[in-house]
Structures are given as C-alpha cells and as structure tokens.
Motif scaffolding. Structure first.
Motif, mmCIF file in Angstrom:
data_model
loop_
_atom_site.group_PDB
_atom_site.id
_atom_site.type_symbol
_atom_site.label_atom_id
_atom_site.label_comp_id
_atom_site.label_asym_id
_atom_site.label_seq_id
_atom_site.Cartn_x
_atom_site.Cartn_y
_atom_site.Cartn_z
ATOM 1 N N ILE A 31 10.630 5.058 -6.601
ATOM 2 C CA ILE A 31 12.019 5.578 -6.122
ATOM 3 C C ILE A 31 12.669 6.360 -7.271
ATOM 4 C CG2 ILE A 31 14.367 4.619 -5.636
ATOM 5 C CD1 ILE A 31 13.124 2.135 -4.635
ATOM 6 N N ASP A 32 12.378 5.871 -8.674
ATOM 7 C CA ASP A 32 13.194 6.639 -9.633
ATOM 8 C C ASP A 32 12.287 8.315 -9.930
ATOM 9 O OD1 ASP A 32 14.544 4.539 -10.307
ATOM 10 O OD2 ASP A 32 13.440 4.020 -12.044
ATOM 11 N N TRP A 33 11.033 8.148 -9.579
ATOM 12 C CA TRP A 33 10.324 9.306 -9.621
ATOM 13 C C TRP A 33 10.652 10.493 -8.359
ATOM 14 C CZ3 TRP A 33 4.317 10.348 -8.879
ATOM 15 C CH2 TRP A 33 3.972 11.498 -9.571
ATOM 16 N N VAL A 34 10.651 10.049 -7.219
ATOM 17 C CA VAL A 34 10.942 10.899 -6.120
ATOM 18 C C VAL A 34 12.684 11.199 -6.404
ATOM 19 C CG1 VAL A 34 11.317 10.906 -3.844
ATOM 20 C CG2 VAL A 34 9.352 9.825 -4.632
ATOM 21 N N SER A 35 13.576 10.358 -7.038
ATOM 22 C CA SER A 35 14.875 10.804 -7.191
ATOM 23 C C SER A 35 14.941 11.894 -7.967
ATOM 24 C CB SER A 35 15.781 9.436 -7.613
ATOM 25 O OG SER A 35 15.685 8.579 -6.794
ATOM 26 N N ALA A 36 14.152 11.685 -9.132
ATOM 27 C CA ALA A 36 14.239 12.667 -10.139
ATOM 28 C C ALA A 36 13.791 14.068 -9.755
ATOM 29 C CB ALA A 36 13.223 12.356 -11.623
ATOM 30 N N LEU A 37 12.507 14.115 -8.695
ATOM 31 C CA LEU A 37 12.103 15.262 -8.185
ATOM 32 C C LEU A 37 12.928 15.883 -7.165
ATOM 33 C CD1 LEU A 37 8.359 13.831 -7.556
ATOM 34 C CD2 LEU A 37 9.118 15.532 -9.152
ATOM 35 N N ALA A 38 13.657 15.152 -6.575
ATOM 36 C CA ALA A 38 14.721 15.360 -5.537
ATOM 37 C C ALA A 38 15.771 16.431 -6.392
ATOM 38 C CB ALA A 38 15.255 14.659 -4.752
ATOM 39 N N VAL A 39 16.112 15.621 -7.359
ATOM 40 C CA VAL A 39 17.153 16.363 -8.173
ATOM 41 C C VAL A 39 16.724 17.646 -8.869
ATOM 42 C CG1 VAL A 39 18.515 16.219 -10.392
ATOM 43 C CG2 VAL A 39 18.576 14.330 -8.868
ATOM 44 N N LEU A 40 15.294 17.678 -9.238
ATOM 45 C CA LEU A 40 14.918 18.896 -9.808
ATOM 46 C C LEU A 40 14.448 19.873 -8.399
ATOM 47 C CD1 LEU A 40 12.141 17.458 -12.195
ATOM 48 C CD2 LEU A 40 14.507 18.660 -12.934
ATOM 49 N N GLY A 41 14.716 19.485 -7.274
ATOM 50 C CA GLY A 41 14.395 20.441 -6.264
ATOM 51 C C GLY A 41 12.956 20.580 -6.035
ATOM 52 N N VAL A 42 12.036 19.757 -6.331
ATOM 53 C CA VAL A 42 10.764 19.824 -6.058
ATOM 54 C C VAL A 42 10.461 19.346 -4.708
ATOM 55 C CG1 VAL A 42 8.371 18.931 -6.947
ATOM 56 C CG2 VAL A 42 10.065 19.300 -8.691
ATOM 57 N N GLN A 43 9.698 20.110 -3.856
ATOM 58 C CA GLN A 43 9.420 19.807 -2.658
ATOM 59 C C GLN A 43 7.873 19.230 -2.457
ATOM 60 O OE1 GLN A 43 11.179 20.499 0.146
ATOM 61 N NE2 GLN A 43 12.887 21.198 -1.353
ATOM 62 N N SER A 44 6.963 19.393 -3.598
ATOM 63 C CA SER A 44 5.727 18.763 -3.514
ATOM 64 C C SER A 44 5.408 19.005 -5.006
ATOM 65 C CB SER A 44 4.784 20.086 -2.793
ATOM 66 O OG SER A 44 3.490 19.661 -2.932
ATOM 67 N N ILE A 45 4.557 17.754 -5.188
ATOM 68 C CA ILE A 45 4.132 17.394 -6.771
ATOM 69 C C ILE A 45 2.972 18.151 -7.170
ATOM 70 C CG2 ILE A 45 3.660 15.678 -8.130
ATOM 71 C CD1 ILE A 45 5.037 13.708 -6.395
ATOM 72 N N GLY A 51 0.744 -1.008 0.045
ATOM 73 C CA GLY A 51 0.168 -0.055 -0.128
ATOM 74 C C GLY A 51 1.105 1.362 -0.037
ATOM 75 N N PRO A 52 0.228 2.379 -0.377
ATOM 76 C CA PRO A 52 0.997 3.795 -0.367
ATOM 77 C C PRO A 52 2.050 4.220 0.889
ATOM 78 C CG PRO A 52 -1.446 4.026 -0.513
ATOM 79 C CD PRO A 52 -1.261 2.639 -0.339
ATOM 80 N N ASP A 53 1.444 3.637 1.956
ATOM 81 C CA ASP A 53 2.296 3.973 3.258
ATOM 82 C C ASP A 53 3.659 3.302 3.192
ATOM 83 O OD1 ASP A 53 0.423 5.834 4.189
ATOM 84 O OD2 ASP A 53 -0.512 4.349 5.559
ATOM 85 N N ARG A 54 3.367 1.907 2.960
ATOM 86 C CA ARG A 54 4.877 1.188 2.699
ATOM 87 C C ARG A 54 5.585 1.563 1.484
ATOM 88 N NH1 ARG A 54 7.093 -3.594 5.147
ATOM 89 N NH2 ARG A 54 5.721 -3.303 6.656
ATOM 90 N N ILE A 55 5.135 1.940 0.599
ATOM 91 C CA ILE A 55 5.687 2.289 -0.830
ATOM 92 C C ILE A 55 6.621 3.575 -0.268
ATOM 93 C CG2 ILE A 55 5.849 3.293 -3.009
ATOM 94 C CD1 ILE A 55 3.375 1.626 -3.455
ATOM 95 N N ARG A 113 13.512 5.381 2.453
ATOM 96 C CA ARG A 113 14.875 4.778 2.665
ATOM 97 C C ARG A 113 15.985 4.703 1.742
ATOM 98 N NH1 ARG A 113 14.995 1.050 6.967
ATOM 99 N NH2 ARG A 113 13.248 1.790 8.420
ATOM 100 N N ARG A 114 15.295 4.795 0.366
ATOM 101 C CA ARG A 114 16.023 4.543 -0.808
ATOM 102 C C ARG A 114 16.500 5.960 -1.225
ATOM 103 N NH1 ARG A 114 17.850 -0.846 -1.337
ATOM 104 N NH2 ARG A 114 16.236 -1.825 0.103
ATOM 105 N N VAL A 115 15.673 6.923 -0.925
ATOM 106 C CA VAL A 115 16.078 8.336 -1.346
ATOM 107 C C VAL A 115 16.222 9.317 -0.203
ATOM 108 C CG1 VAL A 115 15.680 10.171 -3.208
ATOM 109 C CG2 VAL A 115 14.569 7.768 -3.436
#
Ligand SMILES: Nc1ncnc2c1ncn2[C@@H]1O[C@H](COP(=O)(O)OP(=O)(O)OP(=O)(O)O)[C@@H](O)[C@H]1O
Ligand SMILES: [Mg+2]
Length: 309
Positions: free
Chosen positions: A257-271, A212-216, A222-224
């Motif tokens: 994981i990939d999406w959040v890594s990309a957003l972190a690189v782009l400096g995005v705080q909230s989608i 579910g979303p909470d565990r994802i 953990r990964r990012v």
C-alpha cells in the motif's frame, strides 16, 4: 429487562449478518477483503458468540479485521494494545488520583467534609477498554480488540479471560458491573510466544494466510484509489517476488500500500527497474535486506527476469 435487551441485540446482529456470504459482502463494503475461511471464523465469533484468536504474519489484516467488524455492525471498537508489563490499571480501570485530590481540596476550601464514598464515586473512575466494552450500553454489543496479546505476560492473559468469561467485573468500592451486551472479542497475536491453554481453549482460532498477488493488488486498489489497476498488480507481483528472498523483514500488505501510494504521488504509471530502485525504501526497511534485494537486482524485482534478456 436485561434479557430482553440482549435478545433484541441478538436479533439486530442476526439481521445485519444473516450468513457468511452476507458477512463477506459487508466486509467488502467496508473495504476489507476476506476469504470464506476468515469470514466463517468471524461469523461464528459474532453469532455463537465466542472470542476469536487471529494469528498470522505482520500486516495480513488481523487488526483491520476487528475494525471492519465494528464498522459493519455500526458499534464502537474498544482496543487494548498489549505490551510487556501491561496490567489491570491499563486494561480495566484506575482511580483518577489527581482528580480525587482536587476534589478534596475543593471540598476543604468550601469548608465541607469529604467521605471515602465521595472519593470513590463513578466520576473518579478512569475507564479503560475492558471496562468500556463491558459497560457499552448497546444497542449492539461492542467489539473488543485485544491486540497483540502475545506481548502481554501470561498472567495478564489469564486475567483478561476470567473477566471476559464472566462478562462482569467487581470494583471493590462500587460493586459488580455486569455487561448487558457482552462484547464481541477479537484477539490477535504475532506468535512471539505460545499463548496460555486457558486462553486458546476458550477461543475460536483462525490463521490468516499471506494472500497471493491478485488479492494484494485488489486490497491496494481499495486502499489507494488514486492508483491505476495495472500499477497495483505490478507492485503486488514484485512484493510477492521479494518475499521469496530470505529477508529479515519481508514486506507485507502495508508495504504494498505504501509503495503504490508513493508511486501515485510521484506520478508513476508503471514500475520500471529505475523507479523501483528509487523507491524501494518504502518496501524494504533494513540495511541487510536492502543489500540482498539490491544484489538480486531491480530488473528481477520488477520483471521476474535477471535483466540480461
Ligand atoms: N484483507 C484485507 N482487506 C483490506 N485491507 C487489508 C487486508 N489485509 C490487510 N489490509 C491492510 O493492510 C494493512 C495492515 O493490516 P493490519 O494492520 O490489520 O495488519 P496486522 O495483521 O494487524 O499486522 P501487525 O501484526 O503488524 O499488527 C492495513 O492498512 C490494512 O488496511
Ligand atoms: Mg495489528
């Protein structure tokens, strides 16, 4: 001697993993989050010991489970990536023909005679993962991962199983090699075909459910580590929503994981819907799927609404 070594290894493993909650905690320390069901299955696989077959959709953490297990036991992981047509030469051992030829040439140049025994000696053996796992000297058993076993042919499956049941292999030129520490065996399958009865009969089985979303979100955090907590949860919720569409390739944990890594690189705080549209190439990787997600709209993806209020 062998029996003593094995008993010592058993004790060592038992001390590291005394019960299921300790295994959950140890996996967690290695950044692998397992629920009690999966942890119990892995615990039994280690302690009985018995091979375990892990099935589940792409990206639910089947391969990673074996890696985490090896890490927490501080023991090597030998991984055999299966594919159609894989054979014993890839899985077990092969003779290193170029080196044997070189050996012959060098001996000839030095005026020495080469016998067959010289050529089929251990230094000319190319050890593949199954043999490496059997030969692992300890102190604890190695983890052997037969990854995506469903891609191999049924005959190959049967072959690996006979071998593992014996924990020994006979190399005609060298004799029988018997494992001091039979490996902990983890098999994974994506269910592209049914597996051989001979195999499933010998294995413990665990189906890893899509979380579910909470565990994802927790896995993503953990990964990012660079990502903010709310961002991970927002992405996890969006991925969970996308997965309700009838996509050819539904995004999994890796995509989150990939999406959040990309957003972190782009400096995005909230989608917001705009950033989602800019970046959904990290989660949807198929033209038809892209159209389907596009027609559903970025506002729905991000907020769960149709963006019309
Ligand atoms: N329970 C989990 N805890 C921590 N990370 C996880 C978990 N499940 C999945 N992951 C992460 O998700 C990614 C995909 O996991 P993994 O490669 O193990 O999936 P898989 O089930 O083997 O997929 P495939 O069938 O495509 O091979 C990895 O980056 C892994 O770290
Ligand atoms: Mg995998």
């Amino acid at each position: 001697m062998t029996t003593a070594a094995r008993a010592g290894a058993e004790e060592d493993v038992q001390r590291r993993i005394p019960d299921v909650p300790s295994l959950v905690a140890a996996l967690d320390r290695n950044n692998y989050l397992a629920d009690v069901g999966l942890a119990t299955a892995l615990f039994l696989a280690v302690r009985l010991p018995q091979p375990i077959l892990l099935e589940g959709e792409a990206g639910v953490g089947k391969t990673e489970a074996a890696k985490a297990l090896a890490e927490l036991l501080d023991t090597p992981l030998y991984r055999l990536q299966c594919y159609e047509g894989i054979d014993a030469g890839e899985a077990l051992y092969e003779w290193n023909h170029p080196r044997q030829l070189l050996g012959i040439r060098l001996a000839e140049a030095g005026g020495a005679a080469v016998t067959e025994t010289d050529l089929f000696a251990p230094q000319y053996l190319l050890r593949r993962p199954l043999l490496q796992a059997l030969e692992h000297p300890g102190p604890r058993p190695a983890v052997l991962l037969l990854d995506e076993i469903d891609r191999a042919d049924a005959e190959f499956e049967a072959f690996t199983f006979e071998l593992l049941a014996e924990a020994a292999v006979t190399i005609p030129e060298l004799g029988t090699i018997r494992a001091t520490h039979p490996p902990i065996v983890v098999l994974t399958s994506n269910r592209t075909r049914d597996l051989h009865d001979a195999l499933t009969r010998r294995c413990l089985y665990h189906w890893i459910d899509y979380p579910g979303p909470d565990r994802i979100a927790e896995i993503v955090r953990r990964r990012v580590p660079a990502s903010s907590g709310p961002l991970a949860l927002q992405a996890a919720a969006a991925i969970t929503r996308v997965r309700t569409l009838d996509l050819a390739k539904p995004p999994g944990i890796s995509e989150a994981i990939d999406w959040v890594s990309a957003l972190a690189v782009l400096g995005v705080q909230s989608i917001d819907p705009g950033t989602a549209e800019q970046t959904w190439g990290t989660i949807v990787k198929n033209r038809d799927d892209l159209e389907l997600v596009g027609s559903r709209g970025a506002a729905w993806l991000v907020e769960g609404t149709d963006g019309q209020g």
